[in-house]
Design an enzyme around this catalytic site. Structure first.
Site, PDB file in Angstrom:
ATOM      1  N   TYR A 336     -75.666 -54.639  37.170  1.00 37.71           N
ATOM      2  CA  TYR A 336     -76.670 -54.276  38.391  1.00 37.71           C
ATOM      3  C   TYR A 336     -75.834 -53.776  39.745  1.00 37.71           C
ATOM      4  CZ  TYR A 336     -80.844 -54.611  41.342  1.00 37.71           C
ATOM      5  OH  TYR A 336     -82.125 -54.551  41.928  1.00 37.71           O
ATOM      6  N   CYS A 337     -76.145 -52.684  40.075  1.00 39.29           N
ATOM      7  CA  CYS A 337     -75.327 -52.265  41.305  1.00 39.29           C
ATOM      8  C   CYS A 337     -73.851 -52.207  41.064  1.00 39.29           C
ATOM      9  CB  CYS A 337     -75.681 -52.802  42.393  1.00 39.29           C
ATOM     10  SG  CYS A 337     -75.345 -52.159  43.961  1.00 39.29           S
ATOM     11  N   VAL A 338     -73.203 -52.819  41.740  1.00 38.92           N
ATOM     12  CA  VAL A 338     -71.726 -52.867  41.466  1.00 38.92           C
ATOM     13  C   VAL A 338     -71.101 -53.423  40.548  1.00 38.92           C
ATOM     14  CG1 VAL A 338     -71.131 -54.627  43.193  1.00 38.92           C
ATOM     15  CG2 VAL A 338     -69.490 -53.012  43.242  1.00 38.92           C
ATOM     16  N   GLY A 340     -72.802 -53.032  37.807  1.00 37.71           N
ATOM     17  CA  GLY A 340     -72.683 -51.804  36.657  1.00 37.71           C
ATOM     18  C   GLY A 340     -71.494 -51.030  36.792  1.00 37.71           C
ATOM     19  N   PHE A 364     -78.526 -51.027  35.825  1.00 41.73           N
ATOM     20  CA  PHE A 364     -79.439 -51.095  36.701  1.00 41.73           C
ATOM     21  C   PHE A 364     -79.179 -50.373  38.133  1.00 41.73           C
ATOM     22  CE2 PHE A 364     -80.553 -55.440  34.466  1.00 41.73           C
ATOM     23  CZ  PHE A 364     -80.943 -54.789  33.247  1.00 41.73           C
TER      24      PHE A 364
END
Length: 601
Positions: A336-338, A340, A364
């Site tokens: 998710y986000c960073v 990812g 995500f």
């Protein structure tokens, strides 16, 4: 709370004596707020210095002013333009005052919640103030938009700073120029101001001399009690993370387990809020063996931990533990986000080492290319990053409040000024809202890790270009051949949908790009039972703009979660009996959500 607030606004009349008393109480509370601000400075706990951003604002606006003031004719046109707008407004207001029908000089956007109260239009004073503000805002924005010779980065910064200043100066943010607040003040004889100043003092004290705006009532919102309650155990920990394995709720589970890598910028329980919103619980209920990394909230002694350390002690360590617990060498992964971005970097590192540890990767709202990284780019240039690095040297970390404020500024009307008005002017405490409570639960970041991330990703965009070096390894995303589910959200200000789409082309394997409705959080945390929003799919992701991609996309109502689960099963649908949590060699350490997530900044 003052005793004069015992009646409802509908039955109360303005009481001058009570108003004078409440005004005195509000002044007393404002004095307490000032004392809360000064106390840590007197004790040496905090030191005031001009924020680095002040210099950036001055430098940026100077570049805009130089264009307009360097030519006398341009300068005269500039003054004439705003003067004409004001004269038109005055004429329109005068005709309306005389009882004539008059077309407004300017109207607010239908989506602007600040001016929804009917009195902004029905009352001539408030209507005049609103239009004066909107005209001035439009003029200031045009100054930036029409200034020639600005480079793209300077123009983007100028637009952002103008937005922040005009949002702060909106008439809705002041008692005497906000009809709703003024009515409340008169109806309650100023009791709202007493409550508001009391909350202001409490919030400054809670922030140890810095205003920490409460966005949610913490009552009935406790991690492990009302949120992050999916049953599970911490089965491993090191100095950077705890690894949580969740208790199965089905008799059989997918053979390949799932490892979730959340951002270290925020806490993992955004994916495990209240049970009805929990993505983690939903996955468990679908028969997935779920493991989640819970990052530490670091302090100064971890300040030298690097991006490489986060990779090795995070996802790589977790994969080794999962193999010991389940016997599976390969895992499904999600970032998710960073988180990812870290996951993508890890996959490229594994590919270079020819280590087969991953079956699939899900992202995500995560970026691997930062060409179109959106509004956060206003904070990214050599001068600003160097200044941030100097600030982090002393503490060893970036304080969570600074990053939280940066994110809030991307939507300052919704996440800052609406709460200033509601909390401190109306005196209305916010309701309990799990998502906003999570948003205020900020985390610190090690200086070394944050500096590497900002420079290699945002400033130099090295990951997608194949020039990022991690653990003496040159990362190449084209070597990542595993299937990828790449989720973007349509209204994302942090990982813009076009940035995520553009980043999809750098992976070497099949990529399913999916666009969800709403934004960076609500678009991801969208359980099927809620029946909210929608998502779009289109197999064409190569050399295409987001607008063109949408023209050929198919819209699906509701949550993307079932679509993702079908995609996951299409890769590996084999099931095995549900696994117990931990092993004899790796017994549970403590109940989920663990102790790391409970440490507050």
């Amino acid at each position: 709370m003052s005793e004069v607030a015992s009646e409802t606004n509908a039955t109360k009349k303005f009481d001058p004596e009570a108003f004078a008393m409440n005004l005195a109480k509000a002044m007393e509370s404002s004095g307490q707020a000032l004392a809360a601000y000064l106390k840590p400075r007197e004790n040496g706990e905090a030191r005031d210095k001009p924020p680095n951003e002040i210099g950036e604002v001055v430098k940026t606006f100077s570049a805009v002013a130089e264009y307009w003031l360097s030519d006398n004719q341009r300068s005269a046109d500039l003054q004439a333009r705003i003067a004409k707008a004001y004269i038109d407004l005055w004429g329109s207001s005068a005709r309306r005052l005389a009882g004539e029908a008059a077309t407004p000089a300017i109207e607010p956007s239908p989506r602007d919640k600040r001016f929804k109260d009917p009195e902004w239009k029905s009352n001539q004073f408030f209507d005049f103030v609103m239009q004066l503000y909107l005209l001035t805002t439009q003029w200031a924005q045009d100054l930036v938009r029409n200034a020639e010779g600005l480079d793209d980065h300077t123009r983007k910064k100028a637009e952002f700073y103008v937005l922040q200043i005009t949002n702060a100066l909106a008439p809705s943010n002041f008692v005497l120029t906000n009809p709703e607040v003024l009515r409340e003040t008169l109806a309650s004889s100023g009791d709202n101001l007493v409550r508001g100043m009391k909350m202001l003092a409490e919030d400054i004290e809670a922030g140890h001399g810095t205003l920490r705006i409460r966005q949610s009532d913490p009552a009935n919102l406790a991690v492990g009690v009302n949120m992050a309650t999916t049953p599970g155990k911490v089965i491993f920990q090191n100095e950077l993370m705890q690894l949580i394995q969740y208790t199965p709720s089905t008799e059989t589970v997918l053979r390949t387990p799932l490892l979730i890598v959340p951002p270290w910028i925020n806490k993992f329980y955004i994916l495990d809020l209240k049970p009805e919103k929990s993505y983690i619980k939903w996955c468990v209920d679908q028969g997935v063996t779920v493991f989640v990394i819970s990052w530490v909230n670091p302090d100064k002694k971890l300040g030298q931990k690097t991006f490489e350390d986060y990779m090795k002690q995070g996802p790589l360590a977790a994969m080794d533990v999962i193999e010991q617990v389940t016997g599976e060498m390969k895992v499904h992964t999600a970032g998710y986000c960073v988180g990812g971005t870290l996951l993508a970097s890890t996959l490229a590192w594994l590919a270079d080492k020819r280590r087969v540890r991953v079956t699939s990767a899900t992202f995500f709202a995560a970026q691997v290319d930062f060409t179109h990284a959106g509004d956060l780019l206003v904070f990214v240039d050599e001068h600003q990053i160097s200044a941030l690095e100097r600030d982090m040297q002393a503490s060893g970390v970036l304080e969570g409040g600074k990053m939280a404020m940066a994110f809030n500024m991307l939507r300052s009307n919704d996440l800052i000024w609406s709460y200033v008005v509601s909390n401190y002017l109306k005196g209305q405490p916010p309701s309990s809202f799990d998502l906003l409570h999570w948003n205020s639960d900020a985390t610190r970041m090690p200086a070394a890790n944050h500096s590497y991330y900002m420079r290699n990703c945002y400033l130099e965009n090295r990951l997608s270009t194949g020039s990022m070096v991690l653990d003496n390894t040159l990362l190449d995303l084209s070597k990542v051949k595993v299937p990828v589910y790449n989720l973007a959200t349509r209204e994302d200000h942090i990982a813009p949908a076009d940035s995520v789409l553009y980043g999809s082309q750098f992976f070497g394997g099949p990529v399913r790009y999916v666009l969800a409705g709403s934004g960076h959080i609500a678009g991801v945390v969208n359980p099927p039972a809620s029946g909210k929003y929608q998502y779009w799919t289109n197999d064409n992701i190569r050399d295409i703009s987001l607008a063109d991609w949408l023209k050929g996309a198919q819209e699906h109502k509701g949550s993307w979660w079932p679509d993702w689960h079908q995609w996951l099963e299409s890769i590996d649908a084999e099931t095995v009996p549900a696994r117990p949590v931990g092993t004899a060699a790796l017994p549970p350490i403590e109940d989920a959500p663990g102790s790391y997530v409970r440490v507050r900044a």
